[in-house]
Design a protein around this motif. Structure first.
Motif, PDB file in Angstrom:
ATOM      1  N   PHE A  86      14.112   7.848   4.462  1.00  0.00           N
ATOM      2  CA  PHE A  86      14.056   6.353   4.187  1.00  0.00           C
ATOM      3  C   PHE A  86      13.869   5.673   5.541  1.00  0.00           C
ATOM      4  O   PHE A  86      12.839   4.618   5.620  1.00  0.00           O
ATOM      5  N   ALA A  87      14.528   5.982   6.607  1.00  0.00           N
ATOM      6  CA  ALA A  87      14.158   5.189   7.902  1.00  0.00           C
ATOM      7  C   ALA A  87      12.858   5.431   8.435  1.00  0.00           C
ATOM      8  O   ALA A  87      12.053   4.623   9.034  1.00  0.00           O
ATOM      9  N   LEU A  88      12.287   6.577   8.503  1.00  0.00           N
ATOM     10  CA  LEU A  88      10.949   6.828   8.896  1.00  0.00           C
ATOM     11  C   LEU A  88       9.820   6.287   8.213  1.00  0.00           C
ATOM     12  O   LEU A  88       8.970   6.100   8.829  1.00  0.00           O
ATOM     13  N   LYS A  89      10.165   6.340   6.593  1.00  0.00           N
ATOM     14  CA  LYS A  89       8.938   5.838   5.875  1.00  0.00           C
ATOM     15  C   LYS A  89       8.955   4.124   5.991  1.00  0.00           C
ATOM     16  O   LYS A  89       8.048   3.630   5.976  1.00  0.00           O
ATOM     17  N   SER A  90      10.034   3.746   6.302  1.00  0.00           N
ATOM     18  CA  SER A  90      10.214   2.244   6.591  1.00  0.00           C
ATOM     19  C   SER A  90       9.301   1.919   7.802  1.00  0.00           C
ATOM     20  O   SER A  90       8.833   1.129   8.069  1.00  0.00           O
ATOM     21  N   LEU A  91       9.803   2.935   8.953  1.00  0.00           N
ATOM     22  CA  LEU A  91       8.925   2.823  10.065  1.00  0.00           C
ATOM     23  C   LEU A  91       7.343   2.719  10.124  1.00  0.00           C
ATOM     24  O   LEU A  91       6.733   1.878  10.549  1.00  0.00           O
ATOM     25  N   GLU A  92       7.158   3.772   9.277  1.00  0.00           N
ATOM     26  CA  GLU A  92       5.706   3.904   9.064  1.00  0.00           C
ATOM     27  C   GLU A  92       4.929   2.850   8.184  1.00  0.00           C
ATOM     28  O   GLU A  92       3.501   2.806   8.193  1.00  0.00           O
ATOM     29  N   LYS A  93       5.806   2.082   7.552  1.00  0.00           N
ATOM     30  CA  LYS A  93       5.097   1.375   6.437  1.00  0.00           C
ATOM     31  C   LYS A  93       4.360   0.081   7.442  1.00  0.00           C
ATOM     32  O   LYS A  93       3.703  -0.724   7.082  1.00  0.00           O
ATOM     33  N   LYS A  94       4.802  -0.236   8.886  1.00  0.00           N
ATOM     34  CA  LYS A  94       4.477  -1.077   9.627  1.00  0.00           C
ATOM     35  C   LYS A  94       3.065  -0.679   9.955  1.00  0.00           C
ATOM     36  O   LYS A  94       2.458  -1.862  10.172  1.00  0.00           O
ATOM     37  N   GLU A  95       2.689   0.454  10.007  1.00  0.00           N
ATOM     38  CA  GLU A  95       1.374   0.670  10.187  1.00  0.00           C
ATOM     39  C   GLU A  95       0.275  -0.105   9.169  1.00  0.00           C
ATOM     40  O   GLU A  95      -0.846  -0.138   9.594  1.00  0.00           O
ATOM     41  N   CYS A  96       0.887  -0.033   7.907  1.00  0.00           N
ATOM     42  CA  CYS A  96      -0.061  -0.770   6.793  1.00  0.00           C
ATOM     43  C   CYS A  96      -0.781  -2.051   7.310  1.00  0.00           C
ATOM     44  O   CYS A  96      -1.732  -2.272   7.001  1.00  0.00           O
ATOM     45  N   GLY A  97       0.209  -2.709   8.220  1.00  0.00           N
ATOM     46  CA  GLY A  97      -0.603  -4.034   8.576  1.00  0.00           C
ATOM     47  C   GLY A  97      -1.863  -3.957   9.346  1.00  0.00           C
ATOM     48  O   GLY A  97      -2.504  -4.781   9.686  1.00  0.00           O
ATOM     49  N   ALA A  98      -1.622  -2.714   9.950  1.00  0.00           N
ATOM     50  CA  ALA A  98      -2.770  -2.459  11.035  1.00  0.00           C
ATOM     51  C   ALA A  98      -4.132  -2.035  10.451  1.00  0.00           C
ATOM     52  O   ALA A  98      -5.278  -1.843  11.129  1.00  0.00           O
ATOM     53  N   GLU A  99      -4.282  -1.704   9.326  1.00  0.00           N
ATOM     54  CA  GLU A  99      -5.226  -1.216   8.386  1.00  0.00           C
ATOM     55  C   GLU A  99      -6.481  -1.719   8.779  1.00  0.00           C
ATOM     56  O   GLU A  99      -7.537  -1.325   9.187  1.00  0.00           O
ATOM     57  N   ALA A 100      -6.482  -3.172   8.472  1.00  0.00           N
ATOM     58  CA  ALA A 100      -7.734  -3.916   8.674  1.00  0.00           C
ATOM     59  C   ALA A 100      -8.311  -4.053   9.978  1.00  0.00           C
ATOM     60  O   ALA A 100      -9.267  -3.960  10.124  1.00  0.00           O
ATOM     61  N   PHE A 101      -7.240  -4.018  10.944  1.00  0.00           N
ATOM     62  CA  PHE A 101      -7.580  -4.055  12.349  1.00  0.00           C
ATOM     63  C   PHE A 101      -8.391  -2.893  12.855  1.00  0.00           C
ATOM     64  O   PHE A 101      -9.302  -2.760  13.613  1.00  0.00           O
ATOM     65  N   TYR A 102      -7.742  -1.721  12.586  1.00  0.00           N
ATOM     66  CA  TYR A 102      -8.203  -0.245  12.688  1.00  0.00           C
ATOM     67  C   TYR A 102      -9.721  -0.322  12.118  1.00  0.00           C
ATOM     68  O   TYR A 102     -10.706   0.180  12.774  1.00  0.00           O
ATOM     69  N   LYS A 103      -9.828  -0.699  10.844  1.00  0.00           N
ATOM     70  CA  LYS A 103     -11.358  -0.567  10.377  1.00  0.00           C
ATOM     71  C   LYS A 103     -12.197  -1.585  11.142  1.00  0.00           C
ATOM     72  O   LYS A 103     -13.522  -1.195  10.926  1.00  0.00           O
ATOM     73  N   GLU A 104     -11.935  -2.662  11.673  1.00  0.00           N
ATOM     74  CA  GLU A 104     -12.828  -3.464  12.420  1.00  0.00           C
ATOM     75  C   GLU A 104     -13.376  -2.531  13.503  1.00  0.00           C
ATOM     76  O   GLU A 104     -14.440  -2.983  14.261  1.00  0.00           O
ATOM     77  N   LEU A 105     -12.566  -1.602  14.062  1.00  0.00           N
ATOM     78  CA  LEU A 105     -12.756  -1.080  15.379  1.00  0.00           C
ATOM     79  C   LEU A 105     -13.632   0.392  15.177  1.00  0.00           C
ATOM     80  O   LEU A 105     -14.169   1.177  16.128  1.00  0.00           O
ATOM     81  N   PHE A 106     -13.863   0.828  13.839  1.00  0.00           N
ATOM     82  CA  PHE A 106     -14.383   1.940  13.556  1.00  0.00           C
ATOM     83  C   PHE A 106     -15.985   2.174  14.251  1.00  0.00           C
ATOM     84  O   PHE A 106     -16.185   3.268  14.832  1.00  0.00           O
ATOM     85  N   GLU A 107     -16.632   1.326  14.076  1.00  0.00           N
ATOM     86  CA  GLU A 107     -18.025   1.442  14.679  1.00  0.00           C
ATOM     87  C   GLU A 107     -18.139   1.279  16.420  1.00  0.00           C
ATOM     88  O   GLU A 107     -18.850   1.826  16.905  1.00  0.00           O
ATOM     89  N   LEU A 108     -16.930   0.356  16.814  1.00  0.00           N
ATOM     90  CA  LEU A 108     -17.008   0.100  18.274  1.00  0.00           C
ATOM     91  C   LEU A 108     -16.254   1.202  18.763  1.00  0.00           C
ATOM     92  O   LEU A 108     -16.757   1.798  20.008  1.00  0.00           O
ATOM     93  N   TYR A 109     -15.376   1.786  18.176  1.00  0.00           N
ATOM     94  CA  TYR A 109     -14.541   2.973  18.867  1.00  0.00           C
ATOM     95  C   TYR A 109     -14.290   3.968  17.846  1.00  0.00           C
ATOM     96  O   TYR A 109     -13.548   3.953  17.105  1.00  0.00           O
TER      97      TYR A 109
END
Length: 293
Positions: A86-109
């Motif tokens: 429960f605790a760690l899956k809650s922690l990892e769910k925070k990363e879902c918000g970074a999905e769009a930002f990561y995808k913006e960087l695919f070509e640059l980095y």
């Protein structure tokens, strides 16, 4: 490298960098607290990945950040209280918000694509491999809680119409609940003995079952001891039953990655359906037998 970013993007990068150093610290602390070698190695592996992610963002932002100790201790406490899943899956769910930002960087980095894959797939797969004793005992909690919710809401609804005294209804429900919790604990003990698992103690399994039944009983009968109006007591009982269903379903849906809405509707339908049937049975008993206390 910060010239590639707008001021807004730089702030997003710094937030993500802070998340990574926080996660690195959390998994590092959990690794040192582990007694099981398998769990320890998994925590260490995830910690190394989070550290590499932090270094990636540091190379972009050119900033050094320190872990937020209060957040680290909060998640360590959650692991202790509610289990690793429960605790760690809650922690990892925070990363879902970074999905769009990561995808913006695919070509640059290009490295951002590998990091993104690790964040949303690999780390959750590793967490699923952890041996979480608290999650192993959720079956016992489900057994006790589900039975108490279905049986007690049904019983209390039925006798509420047969009897007009809230204290009589509450006392009857409490006696039945205590007896049933002892019976459930005994049955759970025998069941776990017949189907032994090395990770599960039969005594602990029966304890979780009995205690969860008893706690649920106490919650459901409480309205009948504090309210004089039968309708108000019944309404509060159903409200508390719904809260219990929502809270438990939220926990299990996060810990096991299941559908929250579907499970809430399923549990609520069974619980309130049985209660409705019992309500009409109680009405029939009162009408035909003239029982009134």
């Amino acid at each position: 490298m910060t010239q590639e970013f707008s001021a807004a993007d730089l702030q997003k990068a710094l937030r993500q960098q802070q998340n990574e150093i926080n996660d690195f610290a959390i998994y590092s602390v959990l690794a040192t607290l582990q007694q099981q070698d398998k769990n320890k190695k998994i925590f260490e592996k995830i910690a190394r990945e989070e550290q590499q992610h932090y270094k990636f963002w540091r190379g972009i932002t050119q900033r050094e950040l320190a872990p937020q100790n209060w957040l680290v201790m909060w998640y360590v406490l959650l692991v202790k209280l509610l289990g690793t899943s429960f605790a760690l899956k809650s922690l990892e769910k925070k990363e879902c918000g970074a999905e769009a930002f990561y995808k913006e960087l695919f070509e640059l980095y290009p490295q951002a694509k590998a990091i993104y894959h690790q964040e949303v797939h690999h780390e959750l797969e590793l967490i699923d491999m952890l041996q979480d004793k608290k999650l192993l005992y959720t079956g016992a909690i489900v057994l006790g809680m589900n039975d108490a919710l279905v049986e007690l809401t049904g019983t209390l609804s039925g006798i509420a119409l047969a009897f007009d005294n809230t204290l009589v209804v509450g006392a009857t429900g409490l006696i039945m609940g205590i007896a049933a919790s002892l019976s459930m604990a005994g049955s759970a003990y025998l069941e776990s003995k017949e189907n032994p698992l090395q990770e599960i103690s039969a005594l602990s399994y029966s304890g979780y079952t009995g205690v969860s039944y008893l706690v649920t009983t106490a919650v459901l009968v409480m309205p009948f001891f504090v309210l004089d109006a039968m309708a108000a007591a019944l309404a509060l009982m159903f409200a508390l039953a719904l809260v219990a269903i929502v809270l438990y379903t939220f926990y299990i849906s996060v810990a096991k990655g299941l559908s929250f809405t579907q499970r809430v509707l399923q549990m609520a339908s069974i619980t309130f359906g049985v209660a409705l049937i019992s309500f009409f049975i109680g009405y029939a008993v009162k009408y035909f037998l003239g029982v009134e206390v």
